[in-house]
Design a protein around this motif. Structure first.
Motif, mmCIF file in Angstrom:
data_model
loop_
_atom_site.group_PDB
_atom_site.id
_atom_site.type_symbol
_atom_site.label_atom_id
_atom_site.label_comp_id
_atom_site.label_asym_id
_atom_site.label_seq_id
_atom_site.Cartn_x
_atom_site.Cartn_y
_atom_site.Cartn_z
ATOM 1 N N LEU A 167 0.823 -1.090 0.038
ATOM 2 C CA LEU A 167 0.094 -0.017 -0.098
ATOM 3 C C LEU A 167 0.812 1.114 0.037
ATOM 4 C CD1 LEU A 167 -2.560 -0.801 2.709
ATOM 5 C CD2 LEU A 167 -2.658 -1.428 0.196
ATOM 6 N N ALA A 195 2.727 2.172 -3.315
ATOM 7 C CA ALA A 195 1.703 2.684 -4.272
ATOM 8 C C ALA A 195 1.331 4.117 -4.022
ATOM 9 C CB ALA A 195 0.155 1.960 -4.198
ATOM 10 N N LEU A 196 1.623 4.422 -2.883
ATOM 11 C CA LEU A 196 1.508 5.888 -2.244
ATOM 12 C C LEU A 196 2.686 6.971 -2.833
ATOM 13 C CD1 LEU A 196 -0.371 5.841 1.023
ATOM 14 C CD2 LEU A 196 -1.445 6.505 -1.145
ATOM 15 N N TYR A 238 5.113 6.006 -5.068
ATOM 16 C CA TYR A 238 5.656 5.414 -6.496
ATOM 17 C C TYR A 238 6.089 6.435 -7.135
ATOM 18 C CZ TYR A 238 5.702 2.986 -10.901
ATOM 19 O OH TYR A 238 6.389 2.317 -11.917
ATOM 20 N N ALA A 267 -4.462 4.224 5.641
ATOM 21 C CA ALA A 267 -4.850 3.124 4.767
ATOM 22 C C ALA A 267 -4.579 1.789 5.270
ATOM 23 C CB ALA A 267 -3.777 3.575 3.694
ATOM 24 N N MET A 283 -5.411 -5.131 -1.621
ATOM 25 C CA MET A 283 -4.799 -4.056 -2.350
ATOM 26 C C MET A 283 -5.477 -3.422 -3.470
ATOM 27 S SD MET A 283 -0.794 -5.512 -2.994
ATOM 28 C CE MET A 283 -0.915 -7.037 -3.366
ATOM 29 N N THR A 321 -7.942 -1.369 -1.030
ATOM 30 C CA THR A 321 -7.261 -0.206 -0.035
ATOM 31 C C THR A 321 -6.630 0.908 -0.960
ATOM 32 O OG1 THR A 321 -7.046 -1.968 1.511
ATOM 33 C CG2 THR A 321 -6.072 0.131 1.742
ATOM 34 N N VAL A 322 -5.857 0.463 -2.075
ATOM 35 C CA VAL A 322 -5.109 1.727 -2.586
ATOM 36 C C VAL A 322 -6.032 2.629 -3.279
ATOM 37 C CG1 VAL A 322 -3.551 2.359 -4.583
ATOM 38 C CG2 VAL A 322 -3.154 0.420 -2.971
ATOM 39 N N TYR A 338 -6.421 6.914 -2.598
ATOM 40 C CA TYR A 338 -6.369 7.830 -3.570
ATOM 41 C C TYR A 338 -7.451 8.606 -3.754
ATOM 42 C CZ TYR A 338 -1.669 6.562 -5.484
ATOM 43 O OH TYR A 338 -0.180 6.577 -5.666
#
Length: 482
Positions: free
Chosen positions: A182, A185-186, A188, A240, A269, A272-273, A277
């Motif tokens: 998670l 992804a934030l 990246y 998150a 995933m 939650t991702v 966002y």
């Protein structure tokens, strides 16, 4: 009674009891015990026990093979055995639920997430201080040593959400690697470029405080990405992981054991991702925008009142990530006017933490606190207060409150004298040059030649107040039993 309660009790009893367990982990199919004395374990019983496939001794571990449902058995063993998250022995041996008022619960949450990494956090802060010293002594930013050391110190803080995800997973009983996914992804690389630009698709809440241009959508839902990105942030990833832990717990109950090991993290995933966002991130962004609007209004009303409020609340705003509502306004001030007073009341607060730490170092009886205080003190002098706040003053509660009071007093002082910053400079001691009045004073800026001396006086004031006010507090024990 839970499905695996009896099995968990039996396993604990026949590995020699809780007192024989140093730690416990699990892999895809096995419970991996680190036992104090393996001879106390009853191999034959466990091998014949329903729910246990076999027992394997390898790599210094006592491995009880369970099968695909090992995560559920592991959770029950941890619960029944009174083990802490991660499988180590639980010191409190309580029910593990929230205790005290909301503030106490928040402090306990923050402390549990930050304490495991305090050593590295303090070290990174000290390295940032070394880099600042290099820059101040004339070392160019293109120098190899500068680049490498800056990456070491700054990199830790830039990618802090990843480390927080790992620790938050322990706190919320979530798979650590799913939680880290998670965070990846934030933060990246370059993802912000996909969600910003010159021509938005449309704008939400146009003309309001929380006006939000939308450059991309997720299945038709707007993605509102903060201008500051999610690097260095704290609260978004914690929220998150908290949400992800809830989803993981649900899916662990409904997904068949044979595919659980990869389907559960996939579903967590996938849900939650986007949630981070689309919901969590925007809520934090809007909260920051509101904070910026409110504080700008307070400053227009009275610089002294503004200094008191910002000085008192700055550390709290940083903890929640709400300070980003003020930072862009200050940056805009420097870009358009060549000066700003908006963040002045916040800069010297790090010295209140330093003063408080010195007092705690002199008074505490705990060796571990003394060891943590030294690097946290050095970091605070260079403006990096996370080790001090999360590791020492906030868990002790009252010393943290005292640093907020010190911040309010120095903020009022700086506001009274209209102290002005002329560049977006360094932190801590290296912020001083930013307050030297330039030869060509920008239009509208303070012309007081004592401007930098007011700031230096605020540094001394913050340090002394942090030390003196902490003297009136009890220094509680953090690691040893009272």
């Amino acid at each position: 009674m839970a499905k695996y309660t009896e099995l968990a009790k039996d396993i604990i009893a026949h590995v020699g009891g809780k007192e024989n367990i140093n730690s416990l982990k699990h892999c895809v199919t096995r419970l991996r015990f680190d036992l104090k004395d393996e001879s106390k374990a009853d191999d034959d019983y466990l091998k014949q026990r329903d729910g246990v496939v076999t027992v394997v001794k390898a790599g210094g571990q006592y491995q009880v093979v369970i099968g695909n449902h090992v995560p559920d058995v592991y959770e029950e063993v941890v619960k029944v055995g009174g083990l802490a998250a991660g499988g180590s022995l639980d010191i409190d041996e309580g029910d593990g639920g929230p205790k005290g008022n909301l503030f106490d619960q928040f402090v306990a949450l923050v402390s549990s997430i930050f304490q495991p990494m305090l050593g590295a956090l303090s070290a990174a802060g000290m390295i940032k201080g070394v880099v600042a010293l290099m820059a101040a002594s004339g070392v160019p930013t293109t120098d190899g040593a500068y680049i490498v050391l800056n990456a070491v110190g700054d990199g830790f803080f830039q990618f802090l959400p990843i480390i927080l995800a790992y620790n938050a997973a322990n706190r919320f009983k979530m798979n650590k690697f799913t939680a880290m996914a998670l965070a990846f992804a934030l933060v990246y690389p370059n993802i912000s470029a996909s969600f910003t630009g010159d021509a938005p698709l449309y704008t939400l809440f146009a003309g309001s405080v929380i006006e939000s241009p939308v450059y991309a959508t997720f299945l038709g839902l707007p993605i509102i990405f903060p201008a500051s990105s999610y690097l260095q942030t704290v609260l978004p990833i914690i929220l998150a992981v908290f949400a992800g832990a809830k989803f993981e717990k649900f899916f662990n109950k409904v997904v068949p054991d044979v595919v659980k090991v990869f389907i559960v993290p996939f579903l967590v995933m996938m849900i939650t991702v986007p949630l981070a966002y689309i919901v969590i991130g925007p809520l934090m962004t809007w909260a920051s925008d509101l904070v910026g609007f409110i504080f700008q209004g307070i400053y227009n009303f009275s610089p002294v009142v503004f200094g008191i409020i910002l000085g008192a609340l700055w550390q709290v705003l940083v903890m929640f990530g709400l300070h980003w509502g003020l930072v862009p306004i200050a940056i805009l001030d420097f870009a358009t006017k060549g000066w700003s007073t908006l963040l002045v009341a916040s800069v010297a607060i790090c010295f209140a933490q330093a003063g408080s730490l010195l007092n705690i170092f002199l008074r505490t009886k705990e060796d571990k606190v003394k060891q943590l205080t030294i690097p946290a003190f050095i970091s605070a002098l260079f403006g990096v207060t996370e080790p001090a706040i999360y590791g020492i003053t906030l868990p002790m509660r009252t010393p943290f409150v005292m640093t907020c009071i010190a911040g309010a007093i120095q903020g009022a002082f700086l506001g009274f004298f209209n102290t002005t910053g002329f560049t977006m400079g360094g932190m801590g001691l290296f912020a001083i040059p930013s307050y030297i009045t330039p030869a060509e004073i920008p239009a509208g800026a303070s012309t007081d030649p004592n401007n930098v001396w007011y700031f230096i006086a605020a540094i001394v004031m913050s340090f002394v107040l942090g030390f003196v006010l902490t003297q009136f507090t009890k220094i509680p024990k953090l690691y040893e039993k009272n």
